[in-house]
Design an enzyme around this catalytic site. Sequence first.
Site, PDB file in Angstrom:
ATOM      1  N   ARG A   1      11.632   3.989   2.571  1.00 24.92           N
ATOM      2  CA  ARG A   1      11.282   3.029   3.618  1.00 24.92           C
ATOM      3  C   ARG A   1      12.545   2.206   3.877  1.00 24.92           C
ATOM      4  NH1 ARG A   1       6.138  -0.932   4.219  1.00 24.92           N
ATOM      5  NH2 ARG A   1       5.270   1.059   4.901  1.00 24.92           N
TER       6      ARG A   1
ATOM      7  N   LYS B   1      26.336  -4.318  -2.522  1.00 19.79           N
ATOM      8  CA  LYS B   1      27.805  -4.245  -2.553  1.00 19.79           C
ATOM      9  C   LYS B   1      28.336  -3.471  -1.348  1.00 19.79           C
ATOM     10  CE  LYS B   1      27.816  -3.866  -7.603  1.00 19.79           C
ATOM     11  NZ  LYS B   1      28.133  -2.922  -8.675  1.00 19.79           N
TER      12      LYS B   1
ATOM     13  N   HIS C   1       5.888   6.060  11.166  1.00 16.41           N
ATOM     14  CA  HIS C   1       5.294   5.957   9.837  1.00 16.41           C
ATOM     15  C   HIS C   1       4.292   7.113   9.712  1.00 16.41           C
ATOM     16  CE1 HIS C   1       3.864   4.333   6.203  1.00 16.41           C
ATOM     17  NE2 HIS C   1       3.569   3.093   6.556  1.00 16.41           N
TER      18      HIS C   1
ATOM     19  N   ARG D   1       0.807  -1.232   0.000  1.00 16.48           N
ATOM     20  CA  ARG D   1       0.000   0.000   0.000  1.00 16.48           C
ATOM     21  C   ARG D   1       0.838   1.279   0.000  1.00 16.48           C
ATOM     22  NH1 ARG D   1      -3.188  -3.732   1.763  1.00 16.48           N
ATOM     23  NH2 ARG D   1      -1.241  -4.378   2.684  1.00 16.48           N
ATOM     24  N   THR D   2       1.789   1.322   0.908  1.00 13.87           N
ATOM     25  CA  THR D   2       2.522   2.583   1.050  1.00 13.87           C
ATOM     26  C   THR D   2       3.272   2.909  -0.235  1.00 13.87           C
ATOM     27  OG1 THR D   2       2.731   2.148   3.393  1.00 13.87           O
ATOM     28  CG2 THR D   2       4.157   3.853   2.513  1.00 13.87           C
TER      29      THR D   2
HETATM   30  C1  NCD Z   1       2.270  -0.994   8.047  1.00 15.16           C
HETATM   31  C2  NCD Z   1       3.782  -0.844   8.040  1.00 15.16           C
HETATM   32  O1  NCD Z   1       4.457  -1.135   7.056  1.00 15.16           O
HETATM   33  O2  NCD Z   1       4.275  -0.396   9.064  1.00 15.16           O
HETATM   34  N1  NCD Z   1       1.722  -1.181   6.787  1.00 15.16           N
HETATM   35  C3  NCD Z   1       1.496  -0.103   5.982  1.00 15.16           C
HETATM   36  O3  NCD Z   1       2.341   0.718   5.742  1.00 15.16           O
HETATM   37  N2  NCD Z   1       0.250   0.033   5.495  1.00 15.16           N
HETATM   38  C4  NCD Z   1       1.802  -1.977   9.047  1.00 15.16           C
HETATM   39  C5  NCD Z   1       2.294  -3.388   8.992  1.00 15.16           C
HETATM   40  O4  NCD Z   1       3.150  -3.751   8.195  1.00 15.16           O
HETATM   41  O5  NCD Z   1       1.800  -4.163   9.801  1.00 15.16           O
END
Ligand code: NCD
Length: 488
Positions: free
Chosen positions: A100, A78, A128, A49-50
Site C-alpha cells: 500500500r 533516508k 484498490h 482492515r486491509t
Molecule cells: C479504504 C481505503 O483505504 O481506500 N479502506 C479500506 O481499505 N478498507 C477506504 C477508506 O480509507 O476510506
Amino acid sequence: MKDFVTIRDFTREDILHLINQAIGRKNNHIVQPANQKKIASLFFENSTRTRVSSETAAINLGFEIIGFSGSEGTSVKKGEPLLDTAKMFQGYGVKALIIRHSLAGSARFLGDNLDIPVINAGDGSNCHPTQAMLDLMTIYEKFHTLDGLKIALVGDLKYGRTVHSLLQALELFDTQVTLVSPPTLGMSSWRVEQYEEHCGRTVKFAKTLKEIIPTQDVIYMTRIQRERFPSGAEGEIEYKKIGGKFLLEKNMLRKCLPSLAILHPLPRDKNNIEVHPDVDSTPYASYFIQAENGLYMREAILQALIKRELKGRKTNSSPKEKLFKKMKVIDGKKMGEKLVYRLDTGILIDHLAAGSAIRIHSLLKLDQIRDKEIVICSNIRSNKLGRKDVLAIHDSKLTPQELYKISLVSPNHTINYIEQRQVVKKGKTYLPTILKGHLICQNERCISRKYHLEYCKETFIVESQQPLKVHCHYCELLMTGDEIEIDS
Ligand code: NCD
C-alpha cells in the site's frame, strides 16, 4: 497473471473463480500450520482492515509475515527508492509482496520489476482491487449473482480508490450504476467514459442520497478522503463545504427495497460520519460482513496468485512492433511539382494532421536550425484528409526518436526520403501499442512523474490511434491527443 494490481487485468471468469474460492474457504475454513515461507507486507499508508486481513490471510495459508506498517523507522526515511526497498524483500525470499503506497501506479511498477507476485493493497487514490473483490463477494453472497443489480456508489468518488476498482469490475457484469457525490468529488470523467465505452451501458447520476434509496439493490457508501485534499486553506474550505451532506440514517431507509445491501469499505469517519451507527442494527447493513469477507477473499487471491491460477485479460501488444513500415516507391516518381516549393534532397513529411506541423516544428527543435531550409505548409487541400499539413526539411534525416515524436502528434503520416528530386524511400509511421518515454502523465501523483524520484519510466498504452487515446500503464489515467504533453 502474476500480480494483482488492477481489476482491469482480470476477466469475469477470474472474478467469479475468486468469489467461489473465497466463499468455499468461508464455509470450510482451514488454517495451515506455519511453514517458514514468508510474505512481505509493506504498508506505507495507514490501514487497519486491509493490512490485518491480508496478513491474517497469509498466516492462515501457512506464511510468516515480514515488513512494516508505516515507513517511520525504515530506510525510506533516508530517501530509499521504492523499488530498492521491494527488491530487498524479494532477496529475503518472500513468496509475494503486498503493498500500500500513496503514489498511483506503485504496485504496477513493482509488479513489472519483481519476479514474485505483487498485490496492490491501495495505490494512492487510483485503485484498490482486492477491496473491490471482497465487495463483489459480499454482493454475490447476498444476491447469488452480480448481474441485473442496481448499484449506487456514494460519497467521495474522486479520491476514493475502492469505487474506482469497483466500477472497473462492474463493467464485466450487467449492472445499472448510479453515481452520487458532492459536485467537487465526482468520479473523473475519464473513468466514467471508460466504463461506458467498455460495457456499452451509461451510468446515471444523482444529486442526493434520498432520491436513490427506494430503487437500489446495493448502496455503496464511502468516506470523504480528507487526507487527499489539497493541503492548506484551500483543502480546508473544500472539506467544510461537503461536511454532512451524504449521511445515511436509519429513518431514510423506510422506503428501501427489502433486500437492500448497504456496503462501506470502512473506516467511517466519526468527524464526518457517512453511515450513522443506528443503521448497523438494520438487516441492510452489510459492511461488517464485508470487512470479514476481506479475510477469505485475500486468502483466495494470495493462493490463486501463488498457484498462478488467474488467466488475466489478453493484451495484444508486441514489443517487436515497428514504428516505420516501408511503402513501395513508384519508380522515378518525382516530388515537388505539385507542391508550393521544390525539395531537392531531404525529407518530406506528408499527410500530417492539419494544424500539427508547427507543433512538430517546435518539438523537433527545428526553430534552432539555421543552416537548412525548412518549409511548413499548413491546411493545404488533401484528397485523403480534407486538409493536411506538410513539413519539409532539406538535407536531413530523421532519427527513430524524432519519428516517434512526430507520430505522437500526428500518427499515420507519410515520410518521403528524397534525393535529387526523386523519392528513394517512402513509408508510413505507426505508433506501437506501448509507448515508452517522452510522454508526461498528467497525474501529478503518478509514480512515473520525474519529481517523485522513483526512476519509473513513463509508459503508455495506445487505446486508439485516431483519434489518439492512450492510458498511463501505471496510474491508468486516460489521455487524448490534445491532453498529451510531450517531453522534448
Ligand atoms: C479504504 C481505503 O483505504 O481506500 N479502506 C479500506 O481499505 N478498507 C477506504 C477508506 O480509507 O476510506
